[in-house]
Each structure stands twice: as C-alpha cells, then as structure tokens.
Design a protein around this motif. Structure first.
Motif, PDB file in Angstrom:
ATOM      1  N   UNK A 168       0.825  -1.210   0.000  1.00  0.00           N
ATOM      2  CA  UNK A 168       0.000   0.000   0.000  1.00  0.00           C
ATOM      3  C   UNK A 168       0.859   1.260   0.000  1.00  0.00           C
ATOM      4  N   UNK A 169       1.938   1.254   0.770  1.00  0.00           N
ATOM      5  CA  UNK A 169       2.829   2.414   0.824  1.00  0.00           C
ATOM      6  C   UNK A 169       3.470   2.658  -0.540  1.00  0.00           C
ATOM      7  N   UNK A 170       3.893   1.578  -1.195  1.00  0.00           N
ATOM      8  CA  UNK A 170       4.524   1.718  -2.511  1.00  0.00           C
ATOM      9  C   UNK A 170       3.533   2.238  -3.542  1.00  0.00           C
ATOM     10  N   UNK A 171       2.283   1.831  -3.424  1.00  0.00           N
ATOM     11  CA  UNK A 171       1.279   2.215  -4.417  1.00  0.00           C
ATOM     12  C   UNK A 171       0.753   3.627  -4.204  1.00  0.00           C
ATOM     13  N   UNK A 172       0.505   4.014  -2.947  1.00  0.00           N
ATOM     14  CA  UNK A 172      -0.219   5.250  -2.676  1.00  0.00           C
ATOM     15  C   UNK A 172       0.644   6.403  -2.164  1.00  0.00           C
ATOM     16  N   UNK A 173       1.850   6.134  -1.672  1.00  0.00           N
ATOM     17  CA  UNK A 173       2.635   7.177  -1.008  1.00  0.00           C
ATOM     18  C   UNK A 173       3.945   7.425  -1.748  1.00  0.00           C
ATOM     19  N   UNK A 174       3.956   8.377  -2.663  1.00  0.00           N
ATOM     20  CA  UNK A 174       5.206   8.703  -3.369  1.00  0.00           C
ATOM     21  C   UNK A 174       6.185   9.404  -2.430  1.00  0.00           C
ATOM     22  N   UNK A 175       7.460   9.326  -2.755  1.00  0.00           N
ATOM     23  CA  UNK A 175       8.483  10.002  -1.950  1.00  0.00           C
ATOM     24  C   UNK A 175       8.482  11.494  -2.269  1.00  0.00           C
ATOM     25  N   UNK A 185     -17.730  11.299   9.824  1.00  0.00           N
ATOM     26  CA  UNK A 185     -17.384  10.714   8.530  1.00  0.00           C
ATOM     27  C   UNK A 185     -17.344  11.763   7.427  1.00  0.00           C
ATOM     28  N   UNK A 186     -18.105  12.849   7.595  1.00  0.00           N
ATOM     29  CA  UNK A 186     -18.112  13.907   6.591  1.00  0.00           C
ATOM     30  C   UNK A 186     -16.759  14.561   6.407  1.00  0.00           C
ATOM     31  N   UNK A 187     -15.928  14.507   7.446  1.00  0.00           N
ATOM     32  CA  UNK A 187     -14.590  15.084   7.342  1.00  0.00           C
ATOM     33  C   UNK A 187     -13.757  14.345   6.300  1.00  0.00           C
ATOM     34  N   UNK A 188     -13.873  13.015   6.286  1.00  0.00           N
ATOM     35  CA  UNK A 188     -13.129  12.218   5.305  1.00  0.00           C
ATOM     36  C   UNK A 188     -13.611  12.552   3.898  1.00  0.00           C
ATOM     37  N   UNK A 189     -14.927  12.675   3.729  1.00  0.00           N
ATOM     38  CA  UNK A 189     -15.486  13.025   2.421  1.00  0.00           C
ATOM     39  C   UNK A 189     -15.050  14.418   1.975  1.00  0.00           C
ATOM     40  N   UNK A 190     -14.904  15.348   2.943  1.00  0.00           N
ATOM     41  CA  UNK A 190     -14.526  16.724   2.609  1.00  0.00           C
ATOM     42  C   UNK A 190     -13.058  16.844   2.218  1.00  0.00           C
ATOM     43  N   UNK A 191     -12.205  16.030   2.835  1.00  0.00           N
ATOM     44  CA  UNK A 191     -10.759  16.185   2.652  1.00  0.00           C
ATOM     45  C   UNK A 191     -10.159  15.207   1.657  1.00  0.00           C
ATOM     46  N   UNK A 239       0.405  14.059   7.444  1.00  0.00           N
ATOM     47  CA  UNK A 239      -0.656  13.085   7.685  1.00  0.00           C
ATOM     48  C   UNK A 239      -1.416  13.454   8.954  1.00  0.00           C
ATOM     49  N   UNK A 240      -2.726  13.378   8.885  1.00  0.00           N
ATOM     50  CA  UNK A 240      -3.572  13.551  10.069  1.00  0.00           C
ATOM     51  C   UNK A 240      -3.807  12.163  10.648  1.00  0.00           C
ATOM     52  N   UNK A 287      -4.417  14.999   3.375  1.00  0.00           N
ATOM     53  CA  UNK A 287      -5.139  16.042   2.631  1.00  0.00           C
ATOM     54  C   UNK A 287      -4.457  16.428   1.323  1.00  0.00           C
ATOM     55  N   UNK A 288      -3.128  16.452   1.302  1.00  0.00           N
ATOM     56  CA  UNK A 288      -2.418  16.874   0.097  1.00  0.00           C
ATOM     57  C   UNK A 288      -2.554  15.853  -1.023  1.00  0.00           C
ATOM     58  N   UNK A 289      -2.788  14.580  -0.660  1.00  0.00           N
ATOM     59  CA  UNK A 289      -2.993  13.528  -1.652  1.00  0.00           C
ATOM     60  C   UNK A 289      -4.475  13.258  -1.897  1.00  0.00           C
ATOM     61  N   UNK A 290      -5.335  13.908  -1.119  1.00  0.00           N
ATOM     62  CA  UNK A 290      -6.776  13.645  -1.168  1.00  0.00           C
ATOM     63  C   UNK A 290      -7.054  12.157  -0.950  1.00  0.00           C
ATOM     64  N   UNK A 291      -6.371  11.587   0.036  1.00  0.00           N
ATOM     65  CA  UNK A 291      -6.370  10.145   0.271  1.00  0.00           C
ATOM     66  C   UNK A 291      -6.580   9.861   1.755  1.00  0.00           C
TER      67      UNK A 291
END
Length: 372
Positions: A174-181, A205-211, A244-245, A263-267
């Motif tokens: 998951x880190x290799x796929x979703x988290x670039x250096x 849960x709305x916070x996750x949808x918003x960010x 990361x939050x 938030x910066x990755x919208x992930x």
C-alpha cells in the motif's frame, strides 16, 4: 488546494473520555509545525464556543472545527489552514498555558468580562454544580474504562489468530502504491474523528469526504490487523515526507490508530466496523479477516460477540452519565451567562479575528450572543 471564501469544514475532536481518563491532544497541537495559537480562557457559558464558531465562519479554505466531546454542539477550537493559525479553549479539562508567550501563543482572556460580585453571591450553588458535573463525568469514565478493557481483550484475542507478516507485506504494498516520496521531512497531526459523547458515539465521517477523494477502507471489527497496518503506513508516510492527520481510537488513544488522512494527496486509510460503519462511493475495501487463521478465529467468535455486546452496553451507560453531567453544566452556564458582558466578548472576538488575519465575516454571520 484552492481557497474559496466559503470554508471547507473538517470536524474533529481533540480530546475525549478514554479508558485512562480524559485524553487530549491540545499540547500536541501546540507543537504542530507552523501553527500560531490563540488560547482562550474563560468560565462556562461566557461565549467561548460562540466566538470560535464565528471565527470559523470567517475562514477560507479548510477550517477545522474542534468539537467538545462533552457537548458536541459546542466548539473547543478552530484551526485555519491558509492562515496557519488556530484558537482553542485552554481551560480544564484541557488546560493549556503558553510555552512561548506572545512569540508563539497569544492568550485571550474573557474573565474580565464577568461580574465577579454576582458569581461570588452564588458561590455555593456554582460549586455544587461543578462538583455534580465532575461526579457524573467520573462515573462515565469508569464505564469507558470497563469497555476499554473488554475491547482490548477482543483485540488481543483476534491478534492471536493474525498473521502479522502478511499485514507487514500488505502495508509495504500500500505504501509503494499510494505514497510517493517527497522532499523534506513529513509530520503528523494528532486528532480524533470519533468519541463517546452525551449524544452517543459520534463519528465525523463527513470530514473524510470533505478532505479526500480516494478512500482505502480496512474492514476490521477488532482492529488487531488494522492497528499494525496503519502504524506501518504512518511511519512510511513520515519517512517519505508526507503530512498526515493521525486519527486515534478514542478507546485506545496513543496506542491504536483508527484512520490516516492525507489532505495533500486527497487520500485516506480508514478503519470500518460496527463502531464506525464507514462507507464511501468508489472506495477500495480490504477485509482484514484475510490476515486471520479462520479455524482458530471461528472458535473465538462467541467470546468476541459477547465482548462487543458488553462494551456497547457500557458505552451506552457512559453516554447517559455524560448527558447527566451536561444537564448540570447547562445549569452552571446560566450563572456565567448572567454574569458576562457580551458586548465586551464581541469586541474581543473582532480584535482576535483581526490579529489572526481572518477576513471579514459573511453578511449572514450572526453576532455573538449568550445562546450557548
């Protein structure tokens, strides 16, 4: 992310009742890089929450609304991402004093807006109500503590059947796929997305949808596998330079991560189960039973079901005790509302907004008043 005048609201808690008593992340917030803080101090019902709600309405871009777990309709703080500043309630049970006065933190006091003579005339009743609030909160804390012990037993029971080497391999994938250096150091912001409150268990849960636009949902009832997986993902994210939050579990704060938001990755990587049944359109789901030895887990299901029911009953009682505490707190607030000069509070709010660099409020933003 573009900053529009209408704020993007992200709701969190920054403290809650936990199995070890009240656990807050206010001191961690004070150490968050690049964040200037205003610490507001006053008695109950003096307009702190109203003032912070008004400031939150003036924000641009992302505004974090920090809710009070003892009264989710009230705010314990507001954090403004574009301005790099925040304001928090710095009174008990999350008392906070400036570590670097004026240089980093500003103190906003409302105590001088109170009629001291009136409050002293009603000292005995005020003390009685404060003591009652403390007593009910203490009872709630004992129920939460008991539930925490039961949930810990469930997690350890499931852990005995979990192949943690498989979990580590999945975290690496998951880190290799979703988290670039990225260049530069990463940093973590500690938050709570859920808490046990007088209104029951609340999950924002709305916070996750918003960010975020992408969600990887870890379906895990006990958290045995997701706990390690999220720890490994957090560590990988920090090593790769991400912001990361980190959303901690209110039943095991500081020990078990429930969710990670980038938030910066919208992930987001989120844990879903009966305690927070999260679902998002287009989500990727990882069922954590794949990490369990099924025959071994099956023979423990009766115990796990019993634990889940017992913990739910205990947390229901905890919420009931918190509701009783809030009823007395509402009575307590009436004394302070009667003693407060809200014209002074409004003036302090305007001065604080100017000092924080917040824009003028929308035309429909109501003035502060003693309604909370």
């Amino acid at each position: 992310m573009e900053h529009t005048h209408a704020p993007i609201q992200a709701d969190f808690f920054l403290g809650c009742l936990s199995p070890t008593g009240f656990r807050g992340y206010f001191h961690e917030l004070a150490r968050q890089p690049g964040l200037a803080l205003w610490l507001i101090k006053a008695g109950p019902g003096c307009g702190k929450s109203t003032l912070m709600k008004q400031l939150a309405a003036r924000g641009r871009g992302v505004v974090e609304r920090i809710h009070c777990s003892s009264d989710p309709d009230s705010l314990d703080g507001a954090i403004f991402w574009p301005e790099g500043c925040g304001i928090v309630d710095a009174t008990a049970p999350h008392a906070l004093d400036p570590a670097y006065p004026v240089a980093h933190e500003q103190v906003v006091s409302l105590y001088h807006t109170l009629n001291q003579a009136y409050l002293q005339e009603n000292r005995e009743e005020i003390q009685r109500l404060f003591d009652l609030c403390s007593r009910f909160q203490g009872r709630a804390a004992r129920y939460v503590s008991a539930a925490g012990g039961i949930l810990l037993d469930s997690r350890r029971t499931a852990a005995c059947t979990t192949d943690f080497e498989k979990v580590r391999k999945e975290a690496a994938r998951l880190a290799a796929r979703y988290l670039p250096s990225l260049p530069g150091p990463g940093f973590a912001c500690d938050r709570l997305l859920s808490a046990v409150t007088p209104q029951g268990r609340i999950v924002y849960s709305g916070t996750i949808a918003a960010l975020t636009d992408r969600q990887v949902v870890l379906q895990d009832e006990t958290g045995a596998a997701s706990r390690l997986l999220l720890e490994l993902l957090r560590d990988a994210a920090l090593q790769k330079g991400h912001r990361v939050i980190v959303c901690w579990c209110p039943m095991a704060p500081g020990d078990k991560i429930d969710h990670l938001i980038f938030p910066d990755l919208r992930l987001a990587f989120v844990t879903a189960n009966s305690w927070h049944p999260l679902h998002f359109e287009g989500q990727r789901t990882i069922r954590c039973v794949r990490f369990n030895t099924q025959p071994t887990l099956s023979c423990r299901r009766k115990r796990l079901r019993f634990n889940q029911k017992a913990a739910a009953d205990l947390l229901e009682q905890a919420s009931a005790m918190q509701a009783s505490a809030k009823q007395n707190h509402d009575l307590l607030e009436e004394f302070y509302k009667a003693a407060a000069d809200f014209s002074q509070v409004e003036a302090i709010g305007r001065e604080t907004a100017s000092a924080m660099g917040l824009p003028e409020p929308p035309a429909d933003c109501a003035p502060a008043q003693n309604t909370l």
